[in-house]
Design a protein around this motif. Structure first.
Motif, PDB file in Angstrom:
ATOM      1  N   ILE A 150      84.959 -10.400 -42.287  1.00  0.00           N
ATOM      2  CA  ILE A 150      85.268  -8.983 -42.119  1.00  0.00           C
ATOM      3  C   ILE A 150      85.219  -8.324 -43.493  1.00  0.00           C
ATOM      4  CG2 ILE A 150      87.068  -7.300 -41.544  1.00  0.00           C
ATOM      5  CD1 ILE A 150      88.040  -9.217 -39.390  1.00  0.00           C
ATOM      6  N   GLU A 151      84.331  -7.352 -43.653  1.00  0.00           N
ATOM      7  CA  GLU A 151      84.201  -6.617 -44.918  1.00  0.00           C
ATOM      8  C   GLU A 151      85.003  -5.332 -44.803  1.00  0.00           C
ATOM      9  OE1 GLU A 151      80.709  -4.723 -47.767  1.00  0.00           O
ATOM     10  OE2 GLU A 151      80.205  -6.283 -46.307  1.00  0.00           O
ATOM     11  N   GLU A 154      87.624 -23.593 -44.709  1.00  0.00           N
ATOM     12  CA  GLU A 154      87.301 -24.441 -43.560  1.00  0.00           C
ATOM     13  C   GLU A 154      88.329 -24.283 -42.445  1.00  0.00           C
ATOM     14  OE1 GLU A 154      86.978 -28.368 -45.131  1.00  0.00           O
ATOM     15  OE2 GLU A 154      84.954 -28.062 -45.938  1.00  0.00           O
ATOM     16  N   SER A 155      89.553 -23.909 -42.812  1.00  0.00           N
ATOM     17  CA  SER A 155      90.615 -23.733 -41.808  1.00  0.00           C
ATOM     18  C   SER A 155      90.625 -22.325 -41.223  1.00  0.00           C
ATOM     19  CB  SER A 155      91.986 -24.011 -42.443  1.00  0.00           C
ATOM     20  OG  SER A 155      92.324 -22.989 -43.373  1.00  0.00           O
ATOM     21  N   ALA A 156      89.754 -21.439 -41.746  1.00  0.00           N
ATOM     22  CA  ALA A 156      89.799 -20.032 -41.362  1.00  0.00           C
ATOM     23  C   ALA A 156      89.086 -19.767 -40.043  1.00  0.00           C
ATOM     24  CB  ALA A 156      89.174 -19.175 -42.457  1.00  0.00           C
ATOM     25  N   ASP A 157      89.684 -18.904 -39.237  1.00  0.00           N
ATOM     26  CA  ASP A 157      88.995 -18.354 -38.075  1.00  0.00           C
ATOM     27  C   ASP A 157      88.235 -17.095 -38.470  1.00  0.00           C
ATOM     28  OD1 ASP A 157      89.891 -19.990 -35.644  1.00  0.00           O
ATOM     29  OD2 ASP A 157      91.790 -19.566 -36.652  1.00  0.00           O
ATOM     30  N   VAL A 158      88.744 -16.441 -39.512  1.00  0.00           N
ATOM     31  CA  VAL A 158      88.086 -15.234 -40.017  1.00  0.00           C
ATOM     32  C   VAL A 158      88.426 -15.087 -41.497  1.00  0.00           C
ATOM     33  CG1 VAL A 158      90.007 -13.711 -39.387  1.00  0.00           C
ATOM     34  CG2 VAL A 158      87.719 -12.770 -39.607  1.00  0.00           C
ATOM     35  N   PHE A 159      87.471 -14.574 -42.268  1.00  0.00           N
ATOM     36  CA  PHE A 159      87.640 -14.381 -43.708  1.00  0.00           C
ATOM     37  C   PHE A 159      87.555 -12.886 -43.997  1.00  0.00           C
ATOM     38  CE2 PHE A 159      85.654 -15.285 -48.147  1.00  0.00           C
ATOM     39  CZ  PHE A 159      86.906 -15.230 -48.746  1.00  0.00           C
ATOM     40  N   VAL A 160      88.646 -12.310 -44.499  1.00  0.00           N
ATOM     41  CA  VAL A 160      88.697 -10.878 -44.795  1.00  0.00           C
ATOM     42  C   VAL A 160      88.432 -10.670 -46.284  1.00  0.00           C
ATOM     43  CG1 VAL A 160      90.102  -8.789 -44.799  1.00  0.00           C
ATOM     44  CG2 VAL A 160      90.332 -10.443 -42.934  1.00  0.00           C
ATOM     45  N   VAL A 161      87.392  -9.901 -46.598  1.00  0.00           N
ATOM     46  CA  VAL A 161      87.025  -9.633 -47.990  1.00  0.00           C
ATOM     47  C   VAL A 161      86.980  -8.133 -48.234  1.00  0.00           C
ATOM     48  CG1 VAL A 161      85.668 -11.759 -48.122  1.00  0.00           C
ATOM     49  CG2 VAL A 161      84.526  -9.608 -47.542  1.00  0.00           C
ATOM     50  N   ASN A 162      87.057  -7.762 -49.491  1.00  0.00           N
ATOM     51  CA  ASN A 162      86.904  -6.353 -49.856  1.00  0.00           C
ATOM     52  C   ASN A 162      85.467  -5.906 -49.664  1.00  0.00           C
ATOM     53  OD1 ASN A 162      87.912  -3.841 -51.425  1.00  0.00           O
ATOM     54  ND2 ASN A 162      86.093  -4.467 -52.566  1.00  0.00           N
ATOM     55  N   GLY A 163      84.520  -6.736 -50.135  1.00  0.00           N
ATOM     56  CA  GLY A 163      83.112  -6.367 -50.078  1.00  0.00           C
ATOM     57  C   GLY A 163      82.753  -5.399 -51.187  1.00  0.00           C
TER      58      GLY A 163
END
Length: 303
Positions: free
Chosen positions: A116-117, A87-96
């Motif tokens: 972002i994948e 909820e605090s994130a501006d962007v979520f970086v994942v491996n995908g």
């Protein structure tokens, strides 16, 4: 009106004027103290890349959603604290690539969350056991470089005020990874013995990078002990190929690997898939672990 009340009224008016002149409106405060930009990462390997890409950028912080000892997220279930972090994130970086199976649920609850994948555009390898796409792309240095490039480019788009810094940091980190890759190729390419047995299906991208032949995998599913039949099959393959090195992982017990080693004469070494790390957020965590992998491989394959 007596003098006391006149003085009191004047003092109140002056006080109101000073407050309105010196105090900051929400808009002014926002301008002088810009909102912090928060990058949340899914697990350790994404975190290490992200802290390199966001290095020394004022107002940007990187938070790892999971504990650094969590490991791979194949069957991970989101907790209430995870949702609070997101909820605090501006962007979520994942491996995908199928690693974060919970991602649809997270996005469903937070439709405005930018994801972002990192593995986008990387050619995936399918597991020999089940035919599913293998998500462990970061274990290849070449693919880790592609992930860093994806991160820096996408973060530059999402947070354009810092676009130059993301791109510069990404380029700097990629140079370090390229130097690491060159070093590993220099030491490994001339070794004739290229047959290995790994603990899990975490190393096909690594094996492709360095032209290694994975003869067998001890545990197909992390945390599930291999059956007697699977162990017997692995032993047969090791004997047939005359494999001398078995590679366990530091995140799991070596019991099965040591049992197989005792029946084949092979020796147990360690390869780290770099899914866990220290709490201190070491910016060179990936490079240090890969250098340990190099040392282990050279020792094992030159025997």
């Amino acid at each position: 009106m007596n003098k006391y009340y006149i003085r009191l009224l004047i003092a109140i008016v002056i006080g109101i004027f000073m407050f309105s002149s010196c105090g900051k409106s929400p808009e002014t405060a926002s301008t002088n103290n810009p909102k912090q930009f928060t990058i949340v990462t899914s697990f350790y390997p994404m975190y290490v890349s992200a802290i390199n890409v966001a290095k020394d950028i004022p107002g940007v912080r990187v938070v790892n959603m999971t504990e650094p000892q969590t490991g791979c997220l194949h069957d991970y279930q989101l907790s209430p604290s995870d949702l609070k972090t997101l909820e605090s994130a501006d962007v979520f970086v994942v491996n995908g690539a199928g690693m974060e199976t919970f991602i649809d649920k997270a996005v469903g609850q937070m439709p405005s969350l930018k994801v972002i994948e990192a593995s986008k555009g990387i050619e995936l390898i399918k597991n020999s056991s089940d035919g599913e796409e293998n998500p462990h792309v970061w274990v290849s240095i070449t693919d880790a470089i592609k992930q860093v490039k994806n991160m820096s480019e996408q973060l530059a788009l999402v947070n354009p005020d810092n676009s130059d810094k993301y791109n510069k940091n990404g380029e700097d980190y990629i140079k370090k990874l390229e130097a690491l890759r060159d070093k590993m190729h220099k030491e490994l390419d001339s070794i004739k013995n290229r047959d290995i047995v790994t603990f899990h299906e975490s190393f096909p991208y690594f094996a492709k990078e360095f032209n290694l032949n994975i003869v067998s995998v001890i545990e197909r599913e992390p945390g599930s002990e291999p059956s007697a039949g699977e162990i017997a099959d692995t032993i047969e393959k090791i004997k047939k190929a005359k494999v001398k090195a078995l590679f366990a992982e530091p995140q799991y017990s070596k019991k099965a690997a040591e049992s197989i080693a005792s029946q084949t004469g092979a020796k147990v070494y360690t390869l780290d898939p770099i899914v866990t790390g220290s709490q201190d957020g070491d910016i060179d965590g990936y490079i240090k672990k890969m250098e340990q992998n190099l040392k282990s491989l050279v020792e094992a394959l030159k025997i």
